[in-house]
Scaffold this motif. Sequence first.
Motif, PDB file in Angstrom:
ATOM      1  N   ARG A   1      10.945  -6.834  13.524  1.00 31.12           N
ATOM      2  CA  ARG A   1      11.196  -8.271  13.623  1.00 31.12           C
ATOM      3  C   ARG A   1       9.916  -9.075  13.764  1.00 31.12           C
ATOM      4  O   ARG A   1       9.904 -10.262  13.503  1.00 31.12           O
ATOM      5  N   GLY A   2       8.848  -8.471  14.271  1.00 33.58           N
ATOM      6  CA  GLY A   2       7.562  -9.157  14.335  1.00 33.58           C
ATOM      7  C   GLY A   2       7.428 -10.096  15.524  1.00 33.58           C
ATOM      8  O   GLY A   2       8.111  -9.962  16.536  1.00 33.58           O
ATOM      9  N   PHE A   3       6.541 -11.079  15.366  1.00 34.83           N
ATOM     10  CA  PHE A   3       6.169 -11.974  16.448  1.00 34.83           C
ATOM     11  C   PHE A   3       6.179 -13.431  15.998  1.00 34.83           C
ATOM     12  O   PHE A   3       6.023 -13.728  14.823  1.00 34.83           O
ATOM     13  N   ASP A   4       6.333 -14.309  16.973  1.00 36.64           N
ATOM     14  CA  ASP A   4       6.148 -15.742  16.785  1.00 36.64           C
ATOM     15  C   ASP A   4       5.096 -16.190  17.775  1.00 36.64           C
ATOM     16  O   ASP A   4       4.884 -15.542  18.802  1.00 36.64           O
ATOM     17  N   GLN A   5       4.476 -17.307  17.490  1.00 35.73           N
ATOM     18  CA  GLN A   5       3.469 -17.855  18.390  1.00 35.73           C
ATOM     19  C   GLN A   5       4.025 -19.062  19.123  1.00 35.73           C
ATOM     20  O   GLN A   5       4.734 -19.882  18.551  1.00 35.73           O
ATOM     21  N   ASN A   6       3.671 -19.154  20.407  1.00 33.42           N
ATOM     22  CA  ASN A   6       3.993 -20.342  21.197  1.00 33.42           C
ATOM     23  C   ASN A   6       2.749 -20.652  22.021  1.00 33.42           C
ATOM     24  O   ASN A   6       2.553 -20.078  23.098  1.00 33.42           O
ATOM     25  N   GLY A   7       1.895 -21.516  21.495  1.00 30.02           N
ATOM     26  CA  GLY A   7       0.646 -21.851  22.175  1.00 30.02           C
ATOM     27  C   GLY A   7      -0.251 -20.635  22.296  1.00 30.02           C
ATOM     28  O   GLY A   7      -0.524 -19.965  21.312  1.00 30.02           O
ATOM     29  N   PRO A   8      -0.673 -20.271  23.519  1.00 31.46           N
ATOM     30  CA  PRO A   8      -1.607 -19.156  23.703  1.00 31.46           C
ATOM     31  C   PRO A   8      -0.930 -17.789  23.812  1.00 31.46           C
ATOM     32  O   PRO A   8      -1.555 -16.824  24.217  1.00 31.46           O
ATOM     33  N   ILE A   9       0.351 -17.722  23.461  1.00 32.98           N
ATOM     34  CA  ILE A   9       1.045 -16.438  23.556  1.00 32.98           C
ATOM     35  C   ILE A   9       1.741 -16.092  22.243  1.00 32.98           C
ATOM     36  O   ILE A   9       2.087 -16.957  21.448  1.00 32.98           O
ATOM     37  N   MET A  10       1.935 -14.792  22.047  1.00 33.93           N
ATOM     38  CA  MET A  10       2.753 -14.289  20.951  1.00 33.93           C
ATOM     39  C   MET A  10       4.016 -13.737  21.598  1.00 33.93           C
ATOM     40  O   MET A  10       3.971 -13.159  22.688  1.00 33.93           O
ATOM     41  N   ILE A  11       5.147 -13.929  20.936  1.00 29.79           N
ATOM     42  CA  ILE A  11       6.444 -13.529  21.483  1.00 29.79           C
ATOM     43  C   ILE A  11       7.108 -12.549  20.516  1.00 29.79           C
ATOM     44  O   ILE A  11       7.226 -12.829  19.320  1.00 29.79           O
ATOM     45  N   CYS A  12       7.545 -11.408  21.054  1.00 27.04           N
ATOM     46  CA  CYS A  12       8.260 -10.424  20.244  1.00 27.04           C
ATOM     47  C   CYS A  12       9.594 -11.045  19.820  1.00 27.04           C
ATOM     48  O   CYS A  12      10.346 -11.546  20.658  1.00 27.04           O
ATOM     49  N   ARG A  13       9.875 -10.999  18.539  1.00 31.04           N
ATOM     50  CA  ARG A  13      11.113 -11.584  18.020  1.00 31.04           C
ATOM     51  C   ARG A  13      12.330 -10.714  18.309  1.00 31.04           C
ATOM     52  O   ARG A  13      13.454 -11.142  18.108  1.00 31.04           O
ATOM     53  N   ASN A  14      12.098  -9.503  18.801  1.00 30.51           N
ATOM     54  CA  ASN A  14      13.214  -8.626  19.136  1.00 30.51           C
ATOM     55  C   ASN A  14      13.583  -8.724  20.614  1.00 30.51           C
ATOM     56  O   ASN A  14      14.721  -9.012  20.955  1.00 30.51           O
ATOM     57  N   CYS A  15      12.614  -8.509  21.507  1.00 33.27           N
ATOM     58  CA  CYS A  15      12.929  -8.466  22.942  1.00 33.27           C
ATOM     59  C   CYS A  15      12.430  -9.695  23.706  1.00 33.27           C
ATOM     60  O   CYS A  15      12.642  -9.800  24.901  1.00 33.27           O
ATOM     61  N   THR A  16      11.766 -10.604  23.045  1.00 37.15           N
ATOM     62  CA  THR A  16      11.215 -11.858  23.595  1.00 37.15           C
ATOM     63  C   THR A  16      10.119 -11.647  24.643  1.00 37.15           C
ATOM     64  O   THR A  16       9.780 -12.562  25.371  1.00 37.15           O
ATOM     65  N   GLN A  17       9.546 -10.439  24.699  1.00 37.68           N
ATOM     66  CA  GLN A  17       8.404 -10.181  25.577  1.00 37.68           C
ATOM     67  C   GLN A  17       7.242 -11.058  25.122  1.00 37.68           C
ATOM     68  O   GLN A  17       7.034 -11.271  23.934  1.00 37.68           O
ATOM     69  N   LYS A  18       6.470 -11.575  26.082  1.00 33.89           N
ATOM     70  CA  LYS A  18       5.365 -12.486  25.773  1.00 33.89           C
ATOM     71  C   LYS A  18       4.033 -11.783  25.994  1.00 33.89           C
ATOM     72  O   LYS A  18       3.872 -11.007  26.944  1.00 33.89           O
TER      73      LYS A  18
ATOM     74  N   GLU B   1       0.848  -1.191   0.000  1.00 31.07           N
ATOM     75  CA  GLU B   1       0.000   0.000   0.000  1.00 31.07           C
ATOM     76  C   GLU B   1       0.882   1.239   0.000  1.00 31.07           C
ATOM     77  O   GLU B   1       1.715   1.407   0.899  1.00 31.07           O
ATOM     78  N   GLY B   2       0.717   2.082  -0.997  1.00 27.70           N
ATOM     79  CA  GLY B   2       1.444   3.344  -1.039  1.00 27.70           C
ATOM     80  C   GLY B   2       2.953   3.189  -1.062  1.00 27.70           C
ATOM     81  O   GLY B   2       3.662   3.984  -0.450  1.00 27.70           O
ATOM     82  N   GLY B   3       3.468   2.188  -1.715  1.00 25.25           N
ATOM     83  CA  GLY B   3       4.907   1.982  -1.810  1.00 25.25           C
ATOM     84  C   GLY B   3       5.517   1.283  -0.602  1.00 25.25           C
ATOM     85  O   GLY B   3       6.724   1.120  -0.523  1.00 25.25           O
ATOM     86  N   LYS B   4       4.696   0.897   0.354  1.00 25.93           N
ATOM     87  CA  LYS B   4       5.166   0.186   1.537  1.00 25.93           C
ATOM     88  C   LYS B   4       4.446  -1.151   1.635  1.00 25.93           C
ATOM     89  O   LYS B   4       3.408  -1.365   1.029  1.00 25.93           O
ATOM     90  N   VAL B   5       5.013  -2.029   2.450  1.00 28.31           N
ATOM     91  CA  VAL B   5       4.369  -3.309   2.736  1.00 28.31           C
ATOM     92  C   VAL B   5       3.956  -3.279   4.203  1.00 28.31           C
ATOM     93  O   VAL B   5       4.793  -3.153   5.088  1.00 28.31           O
ATOM     94  N   ILE B   6       2.662  -3.361   4.441  1.00 31.44           N
ATOM     95  CA  ILE B   6       2.119  -3.361   5.791  1.00 31.44           C
ATOM     96  C   ILE B   6       1.874  -4.806   6.183  1.00 31.44           C
ATOM     97  O   ILE B   6       1.194  -5.547   5.470  1.00 31.44           O
ATOM     98  N   ARG B   7       2.439  -5.213   7.327  1.00 30.02           N
ATOM     99  CA  ARG B   7       2.336  -6.602   7.761  1.00 30.02           C
ATOM    100  C   ARG B   7       1.474  -6.697   9.028  1.00 30.02           C
ATOM    101  O   ARG B   7       1.560  -5.845   9.911  1.00 30.02           O
ATOM    102  N   PHE B   8       0.682  -7.751   9.116  1.00 27.20           N
ATOM    103  CA  PHE B   8      -0.148  -7.961  10.298  1.00 27.20           C
ATOM    104  C   PHE B   8      -0.424  -9.442  10.470  1.00 27.20           C
ATOM    105  O   PHE B   8      -0.144 -10.244   9.580  1.00 27.20           O
ATOM    106  N   PHE B   9      -0.953  -9.797  11.639  1.00 26.63           N
ATOM    107  CA  PHE B   9      -1.308 -11.188  11.876  1.00 26.63           C
ATOM    108  C   PHE B   9      -2.711 -11.279  12.453  1.00 26.63           C
ATOM    109  O   PHE B   9      -3.239 -10.326  13.024  1.00 26.63           O
ATOM    110  N   ILE B  10      -3.295 -12.448  12.276  1.00 25.68           N
ATOM    111  CA  ILE B  10      -4.624 -12.762  12.797  1.00 25.68           C
ATOM    112  C   ILE B  10      -4.520 -14.114  13.482  1.00 25.68           C
ATOM    113  O   ILE B  10      -3.898 -15.042  12.956  1.00 25.68           O
ATOM    114  N   VAL B  11      -5.135 -14.219  14.656  1.00 28.37           N
ATOM    115  CA  VAL B  11      -5.102 -15.478  15.392  1.00 28.37           C
ATOM    116  C   VAL B  11      -6.375 -15.599  16.219  1.00 28.37           C
ATOM    117  O   VAL B  11      -6.867 -14.610  16.755  1.00 28.37           O
TER     118      VAL B  11
END
Length: 176
Positions: free
Chosen positions: A116-133, A84-94
């Motif tokens: 860096r975005g997020f990863d999923q581990n069961g019922p939580i999403m984890i920041c791929r940069n700071c590992t906050q859950k 969109e508008g020369g950029k790529v907007i990223r999002f997730f749905i769960v």
Amino acid sequence: MVKTERRRASAKVTSYSEAPTDKYGGKKILAVLLLCFVAALILTYIITHPGMSRYREITAVNGSIVIPLTAVADGKARFFSLAEGGKVIRFFIVKGSDRRMHSAFEVCSMCGNKQRGFDQNGPIMICRNCTQKFLINQIGSTVTGSCNPIPLPCSVDGKNLVLKLTDIQQGYQLFP
């Protein structure tokens, strides 16, 4: 005489242990193992690097993005991108354990510039940069700020999840 027979018997046994082997058997096994290792490395790289099959590219139609609930209703995070508008907007749905659909931009308030975005581990999403859950059920609720996924409003219309293009465009400044 008994000693001689034992020597001959042991000589015969050792001659059987030195039976010819398949000339390429060991090399074939090594080649298969090496091939499996390389395939595992490639798969790991594809899964862990954003932009390489992690995101499903989508487009808006008539100002909305419509995603069948069956595609996102199994409790596993699905990642999407919209050019969109020369950029790529990223999002997730769960889908959370609360049976509600949760959506957020693939950046957080604190680590957003790292992209860096997020990863999923069961019922939580984890920041791929700071590992906050983050509990999936709290995404999009009143929990905001700090290192939390930035909510993206969505609604359910029958058998579809609907995102408004105007809501997605609000995240335009989040992505370089």
